[in-house]
Design an enzyme around this catalytic site. Structure first.
Site, short mmCIF file in Angstrom:
data_model
loop_
_atom_site.label_atom_id
_atom_site.label_comp_id
_atom_site.label_asym_id
_atom_site.label_seq_id
_atom_site.Cartn_x
_atom_site.Cartn_y
_atom_site.Cartn_z
N SER A 117 0.84 -1.20 0.00
CA SER A 117 0.00 0.00 0.00
C SER A 117 0.87 1.25 0.00
O SER A 117 1.99 1.26 0.54
CB SER A 117 -0.89 0.01 1.25
OG SER A 117 -1.50 1.26 1.44
N TYR A 141 -1.80 0.19 10.25
CA TYR A 141 -2.02 -0.46 8.95
C TYR A 141 -0.80 -0.29 8.06
O TYR A 141 -0.27 -1.27 7.52
CB TYR A 141 -3.25 0.13 8.27
CG TYR A 141 -3.36 -0.28 6.82
CD1 TYR A 141 -3.60 -1.61 6.47
CD2 TYR A 141 -3.20 0.65 5.80
CE1 TYR A 141 -3.68 -2.00 5.15
CE2 TYR A 141 -3.28 0.27 4.46
CZ TYR A 141 -3.51 -1.05 4.15
OH TYR A 141 -3.58 -1.44 2.82
N LYS A 145 2.00 -3.17 6.60
CA LYS A 145 2.33 -3.36 5.19
C LYS A 145 3.83 -3.22 4.94
O LYS A 145 4.42 -3.97 4.15
CB LYS A 145 1.54 -2.37 4.32
CG LYS A 145 0.07 -2.74 4.17
CD LYS A 145 -0.08 -4.10 3.50
CE LYS A 145 -1.52 -4.47 3.23
NZ LYS A 145 -1.64 -5.81 2.61
#
Length: 324
Positions: A117, A141, A145
């Site tokens: 991402s 998050y 990643k």
């Protein structure tokens, strides 16, 4: 060649499955169906219901289907939720990946494509963000990643895997109405949700250093994203060694106000957006440099923002006919 696609019944995953099947690839899907929908899969694609942290299930699946490559899409991906539940995100996104890679190594699978991402970059103040930009994620998050990328590359180097990490920017649209994003977590569905309930779409902050004061983002059609996965998977299947990390975007920015205006034009709901305070951590601008994927694979996105909004609206109305 048989590809295992984790999270293949999800919004992005189903598009990737259909792109690969349409190109003649053999595919099997592992999905726990926590957010995926089995009916999204083309007829004949095996669906193994389960989690990527289930090592026994993975071992059986690799053996039964003769898997020779993995596309790993399954993950938790809501930024706000990751802040509230960091333990869940590290368990699902990092521990789950660890178990999957252990199974990959044990089965001798030589190819691994990882869904990453643009959240790995944090909030860089750059006109275009290249893959060489510092990675300073600002939420759990994005951290998971980035940790996933490190783990994939290290495993590839240690065990001779060919690997790729794809850093998505803002994904939107649908190839077909039944494959549309049914959640209300991304900006276009959030606009749809507001306008079909008779409420004005919301813009968070209009005092950024951008042409119209609202945030500028790079939007990529999910069908283009799926095509990029196919191109990278074929690169790995051709025997390209080492690792590849690339941005997936259009390299063109669209402001939130421009997007809101386009949504109003496409849907016929003309309510003027309301401006609310900035959200913590929102960068003024986040647009991908797409030179590397063009140079490495000759790939570029072909669909524009209007097509994203129109196809997303068609899918929204198909899933919520009473509100649209």
């Amino acid at each position: 060649m048989s590809w295992l696609i984790t999270g293949g019944a999800g919004y992005i995953g189903a598009h990737v499955v259909r792109a690969m099947v349409g190109a003649g690839e053999q595919v099997v899907v592992v999905d726990d169906l926590s957010s995926g929908v089995g009916e999204r899969l083309p007829e004949g694609v095996p669906l193994v219901s389960g989690r990527v942290s289930d090592r026994d299930l993975l071992d059986r699946t690799f053996a039964r289907y003769g898997v020779t490559g993995v596309v790993h899409l399954a993950a938790k991906k809501q930024v706000g939720q990751s802040v509230a539940e960091p333990l869940t995100y590290y368990r699902e996104n990092v521990h789950g990946l660890t178990v999957l890679l252990e199974a990959v190594v044990a089965a001798g699978v030589p190819r691994f494509l990882f869904s990453s991402s643009a959240a790995v970059y944090g909030v860089p103040e750059l006109e275009l963000i290249p893959e060489s930009a510092p990675c300073v994620p600002i939420n759990p998050y994005g951290e998971t990643k980035l940790a996933g990328e490190w783990l994939v590359r290290a495993t590839g180097r240690a065990h001779g895997l060919s690997t790729a990490c794809l850093r998505y920017f803002n994904v939107a649209g649908a190839a077909r109405p039944e494959l549309a994003d049914t959640g209300v977590f991304n900006i276009i569905p959030m606009f749809f949700d507001r306008i079909t309930r008779g409420e004005a779409p919301r813009i968070f902050g209009d005092d950024y250093p951008t042409p119209d004061g609202t945030c500028v983002r790079d939007y990529i059609h999910v069908a283009d994203l799926a095509d990029a996965h196919l191109a990278v998977a074929r690169r790995l299947a051709a025997g390209a060694a080492g690792d590849l990390t690339v941005n997936i975007g259009r390299g063109t920015g669209v402001s939130v106000r421009e997007l809101a205006d386009l949504v109003g034009e496409v849907t016929g709901y003309g309510a003027a957006p309301v401006v609310e305070p900035r959200r913590p951590g929102d960068a003024a601008k986040a647009v991908a440099s797409v030179e590397l994927i063009g140079a490495e694979l000759g790939w570029r996105a072909s669909r524009g923002v209007r097509e994203m909004v129109e196809s997303a609206w068609e899918g929204w109305r198909a899933h919520r006919p009473a509100s649209g």
